[in-house]
Design a protein around this motif. Structure first.
Motif, PDB file in Angstrom:
ATOM      1  N   VAL A 166       0.878  -1.182   0.000  1.00 24.86           N
ATOM      2  CA  VAL A 166       0.000   0.000   0.000  1.00 24.86           C
ATOM      3  C   VAL A 166       0.910   1.226   0.000  1.00 24.86           C
ATOM      4  CG1 VAL A 166      -1.836   1.254   1.181  1.00 24.86           C
ATOM      5  CG2 VAL A 166      -1.765  -1.252   1.302  1.00 24.86           C
ATOM      6  N   ILE A 167       0.758   2.041  -1.028  1.00 27.10           N
ATOM      7  CA  ILE A 167       1.592   3.237  -1.147  1.00 27.10           C
ATOM      8  C   ILE A 167       0.713   4.419  -1.515  1.00 27.10           C
ATOM      9  CG2 ILE A 167       2.199   2.686  -3.548  1.00 27.10           C
ATOM     10  CD1 ILE A 167       5.004   3.917  -2.955  1.00 27.10           C
ATOM     11  N   LEU A 168       0.985   5.540  -0.851  1.00 26.77           N
ATOM     12  CA  LEU A 168       0.210   6.764  -1.067  1.00 26.77           C
ATOM     13  C   LEU A 168       1.147   7.876  -1.504  1.00 26.77           C
ATOM     14  CD1 LEU A 168      -2.472   8.349  -0.839  1.00 26.77           C
ATOM     15  CD2 LEU A 168      -1.867   8.813   1.553  1.00 26.77           C
ATOM     16  N   PHE A 169       0.964   8.348  -2.718  1.00 27.87           N
ATOM     17  CA  PHE A 169       1.666   9.521  -3.203  1.00 27.87           C
ATOM     18  C   PHE A 169       0.833  10.714  -2.761  1.00 27.87           C
ATOM     19  CE2 PHE A 169       3.169   6.078  -5.726  1.00 27.87           C
ATOM     20  CZ  PHE A 169       4.510   6.361  -5.947  1.00 27.87           C
ATOM     21  N   MET A 170       1.426  11.579  -1.942  1.00 30.25           N
ATOM     22  CA  MET A 170       0.643  12.612  -1.272  1.00 30.25           C
ATOM     23  C   MET A 170       1.444  13.904  -1.132  1.00 30.25           C
ATOM     24  SD  MET A 170       0.839  11.216   2.671  1.00 30.25           S
ATOM     25  CE  MET A 170       0.156  12.727   3.372  1.00 30.25           C
ATOM     26  N   LYS A 171       0.742  14.951  -0.743  1.00 30.01           N
ATOM     27  CA  LYS A 171       1.387  16.214  -0.414  1.00 30.01           C
ATOM     28  C   LYS A 171       1.636  16.199   1.089  1.00 30.01           C
ATOM     29  CE  LYS A 171      -0.712  18.721  -4.229  1.00 30.01           C
ATOM     30  NZ  LYS A 171      -1.682  19.740  -4.622  1.00 30.01           N
ATOM     31  N   GLY A 172       2.913  16.183   1.457  1.00 27.77           N
ATOM     32  CA  GLY A 172       3.290  16.066   2.862  1.00 27.77           C
ATOM     33  C   GLY A 172       3.589  14.614   3.198  1.00 27.77           C
ATOM     34  N   GLY A 224      -5.580  19.014   2.552  1.00 33.96           N
ATOM     35  CA  GLY A 224      -6.741  18.340   3.129  1.00 33.96           C
ATOM     36  C   GLY A 224      -7.078  17.028   2.442  1.00 33.96           C
ATOM     37  N   PHE A 225      -6.890  16.958   1.138  1.00 29.63           N
ATOM     38  CA  PHE A 225      -7.219  15.734   0.406  1.00 29.63           C
ATOM     39  C   PHE A 225      -6.287  14.599   0.813  1.00 29.63           C
ATOM     40  CE2 PHE A 225      -8.666  19.196  -2.447  1.00 29.63           C
ATOM     41  CZ  PHE A 225     -10.023  18.900  -2.437  1.00 29.63           C
ATOM     42  N   SER A 226      -4.996  14.918   0.941  1.00 29.77           N
ATOM     43  CA  SER A 226      -4.045  13.911   1.407  1.00 29.77           C
ATOM     44  C   SER A 226      -4.382  13.485   2.835  1.00 29.77           C
ATOM     45  CB  SER A 226      -2.611  14.452   1.339  1.00 29.77           C
ATOM     46  OG  SER A 226      -2.195  14.644   0.002  1.00 29.77           O
ATOM     47  N   ALA A 227      -4.757  14.446   3.670  1.00 23.93           N
ATOM     48  CA  ALA A 227      -5.097  14.147   5.062  1.00 23.93           C
ATOM     49  C   ALA A 227      -6.275  13.185   5.157  1.00 23.93           C
ATOM     50  CB  ALA A 227      -5.402  15.442   5.820  1.00 23.93           C
ATOM     51  N   VAL A 228      -7.267  13.337   4.298  1.00 25.30           N
ATOM     52  CA  VAL A 228      -8.435  12.450   4.301  1.00 25.30           C
ATOM     53  C   VAL A 228      -8.015  11.003   4.050  1.00 25.30           C
ATOM     54  CG1 VAL A 228     -10.519  11.818   2.990  1.00 25.30           C
ATOM     55  CG2 VAL A 228     -10.154  14.186   3.691  1.00 25.30           C
ATOM     56  N   VAL A 229      -7.157  10.780   3.062  1.00 25.22           N
ATOM     57  CA  VAL A 229      -6.735   9.413   2.735  1.00 25.22           C
ATOM     58  C   VAL A 229      -5.906   8.836   3.877  1.00 25.22           C
ATOM     59  CG1 VAL A 229      -5.516   7.947   1.088  1.00 25.22           C
ATOM     60  CG2 VAL A 229      -6.851   9.891   0.265  1.00 25.22           C
ATOM     61  N   VAL A 230      -5.029   9.644   4.462  1.00 23.85           N
ATOM     62  CA  VAL A 230      -4.234   9.195   5.606  1.00 23.85           C
ATOM     63  C   VAL A 230      -5.160   8.799   6.760  1.00 23.85           C
ATOM     64  CG1 VAL A 230      -2.624   9.960   7.414  1.00 23.85           C
ATOM     65  CG2 VAL A 230      -2.148  10.474   5.009  1.00 23.85           C
ATOM     66  N   THR A 274      -4.270  14.562 -10.451  1.00 17.87           N
ATOM     67  CA  THR A 274      -4.269  15.111  -9.095  1.00 17.87           C
ATOM     68  C   THR A 274      -3.545  14.201  -8.098  1.00 17.87           C
ATOM     69  OG1 THR A 274      -6.434  14.115  -8.634  1.00 17.87           O
ATOM     70  CG2 THR A 274      -6.428  16.381  -9.470  1.00 17.87           C
ATOM     71  N   ILE A 275      -3.188  14.815  -6.983  1.00 20.97           N
ATOM     72  CA  ILE A 275      -2.565  14.159  -5.845  1.00 20.97           C
ATOM     73  C   ILE A 275      -3.539  14.361  -4.693  1.00 20.97           C
ATOM     74  CG2 ILE A 275      -0.530  14.185  -4.320  1.00 20.97           C
ATOM     75  CD1 ILE A 275       0.306  13.609  -7.183  1.00 20.97           C
ATOM     76  N   PRO A 276      -3.773  13.407  -3.824  1.00 17.89           N
ATOM     77  CA  PRO A 276      -3.050  12.150  -3.623  1.00 17.89           C
ATOM     78  C   PRO A 276      -3.472  11.047  -4.602  1.00 17.89           C
ATOM     79  CG  PRO A 276      -4.828  12.290  -2.036  1.00 17.89           C
ATOM     80  CD  PRO A 276      -4.824  13.594  -2.810  1.00 17.89           C
ATOM     81  N   GLN A 277      -2.617  10.019  -4.637  1.00 16.84           N
ATOM     82  CA  GLN A 277      -2.906   8.820  -5.425  1.00 16.84           C
ATOM     83  C   GLN A 277      -2.579   7.611  -4.570  1.00 16.84           C
ATOM     84  OE1 GLN A 277      -1.202   8.719  -9.346  1.00 16.84           O
ATOM     85  NE2 GLN A 277      -1.682  10.863  -9.748  1.00 16.84           N
ATOM     86  N   LEU A 278      -3.568   6.724  -4.424  1.00 17.38           N
ATOM     87  CA  LEU A 278      -3.411   5.516  -3.617  1.00 17.38           C
ATOM     88  C   LEU A 278      -3.291   4.296  -4.519  1.00 17.38           C
ATOM     89  CD1 LEU A 278      -3.471   4.114  -0.802  1.00 17.38           C
ATOM     90  CD2 LEU A 278      -5.959   3.925  -1.093  1.00 17.38           C
ATOM     91  N   TYR A 279      -2.306   3.456  -4.208  1.00 16.91           N
ATOM     92  CA  TYR A 279      -2.095   2.185  -4.911  1.00 16.91           C
ATOM     93  C   TYR A 279      -2.135   1.056  -3.895  1.00 16.91           C
ATOM     94  CZ  TYR A 279      -0.539   4.838  -8.957  1.00 16.91           C
ATOM     95  OH  TYR A 279      -0.482   5.694 -10.018  1.00 16.91           O
ATOM     96  N   ILE A 280      -2.836  -0.023  -4.245  1.00 16.23           N
ATOM     97  CA  ILE A 280      -2.887  -1.220  -3.415  1.00 16.23           C
ATOM     98  C   ILE A 280      -2.446  -2.391  -4.275  1.00 16.23           C
ATOM     99  CG2 ILE A 280      -4.356  -2.790  -2.086  1.00 16.23           C
ATOM    100  CD1 ILE A 280      -6.171  -0.329  -1.516  1.00 16.23           C
ATOM    101  N   SER A 340      -8.561  11.207  -3.357  1.00 13.43           N
ATOM    102  CA  SER A 340      -9.281  11.404  -2.102  1.00 13.43           C
ATOM    103  C   SER A 340     -10.775  11.081  -2.204  1.00 13.43           C
ATOM    104  CB  SER A 340      -9.081  12.854  -1.648  1.00 13.43           C
ATOM    105  OG  SER A 340      -9.774  13.109  -0.463  1.00 13.43           O
ATOM    106  N   ASP A 341     -11.460  11.635  -3.198  1.00 11.42           N
ATOM    107  CA  ASP A 341     -12.908  11.431  -3.311  1.00 11.42           C
ATOM    108  C   ASP A 341     -13.255   9.962  -3.539  1.00 11.42           C
ATOM    109  OD1 ASP A 341     -13.263  14.139  -2.956  1.00 11.42           O
ATOM    110  OD2 ASP A 341     -13.633  14.566  -5.068  1.00 11.42           O
ATOM    111  N   ILE A 342     -12.486   9.311  -4.416  1.00 20.09           N
ATOM    112  CA  ILE A 342     -12.738   7.892  -4.712  1.00 20.09           C
ATOM    113  C   ILE A 342     -12.480   7.038  -3.473  1.00 20.09           C
ATOM    114  CG2 ILE A 342     -11.898   5.913  -6.049  1.00 20.09           C
ATOM    115  CD1 ILE A 342     -11.415   7.997  -8.362  1.00 20.09           C
ATOM    116  N   VAL A 343     -11.358   7.291  -2.792  1.00 22.94           N
ATOM    117  CA  VAL A 343     -11.016   6.516  -1.595  1.00 22.94           C
ATOM    118  C   VAL A 343     -12.076   6.722  -0.515  1.00 22.94           C
ATOM    119  CG1 VAL A 343      -9.322   6.241   0.264  1.00 22.94           C
ATOM    120  CG2 VAL A 343      -8.545   6.451  -2.109  1.00 22.94           C
ATOM    121  N   ARG A 344     -12.527   7.972  -0.326  1.00 26.49           N
ATOM    122  CA  ARG A 344     -13.546   8.258   0.698  1.00 26.49           C
ATOM    123  C   ARG A 344     -14.844   7.523   0.376  1.00 26.49           C
ATOM    124  NH1 ARG A 344     -14.949  13.345  -0.115  1.00 26.49           N
ATOM    125  NH2 ARG A 344     -13.185  14.285   0.935  1.00 26.49           N
ATOM    126  N   GLU A 345     -15.260   7.580  -0.884  1.00 29.45           N
ATOM    127  CA  GLU A 345     -16.493   6.912  -1.288  1.00 29.45           C
ATOM    128  C   GLU A 345     -16.384   5.394  -1.101  1.00 29.45           C
ATOM    129  OE1 GLU A 345     -18.827   6.276  -5.431  1.00 29.45           O
ATOM    130  OE2 GLU A 345     -18.358   8.360  -4.906  1.00 29.45           O
TER     131      GLU A 345
END
Length: 110
Positions: free
Chosen positions: A19-25, A33-39, A72-78, A86-91
């Motif tokens: 599991v890897i997250l390309f994010m801001k910060g 905020g979008f990166s924070a939501v996924v974290v 856009t960033i963040p991007q989550l890979y599994i 962020s929106d897709i991961v939250r949903e």
């Protein structure tokens, strides 16, 4: 580093990290905020993940966008699969789809 080398490094990271997250910060200090939501979602599920701070490396920031063809960033890979931002991961989290995907991928979810 050349664009080709950046893409090779990103590809290796994605393929070798469950599991890897390309994010801001970073996971401990998200810079948007979008990166924070996924974290928050990954932490709520107790999912270990690697964070890649794209703000620390402009080449990686552009490289991940080129790699995924996603603007856009963040991007989550599994397990090597691009999940989304962020929106897709939250949903997916809200519907339980993310938890099921993590279980199916063999990543522990509590």
């Amino acid at each position: 580093m050349s664009k080709e080398n950046i893409l090779q490094t990103i590809d290796a990271d994605i393929k070798n990290t469950p599991v890897i997250l390309f994010m801001k910060g970073t996971s401990t200090m998200p810079q948007c905020g979008f990166s924070a939501v996924v974290v928050q979602i990954l932490n709520a599920l107790n999912v270990p993940f690697k964070d890649v701070n794209v703000l620390a490396d402009p080449e990686a920031r552009q490289g991940i966008k080129d790699y995924s063809n996603w603007p856009t960033i963040p991007q989550l890979y599994i397990k090597g699969e691009f999940i989304g931002g962020s929106d897709i991961v939250r949903e997916m989290y809200q519907t339980g789809e993310l938890q099921q995907h993590l279980k199916d991928a063999g990543v522990l979810v509590n």
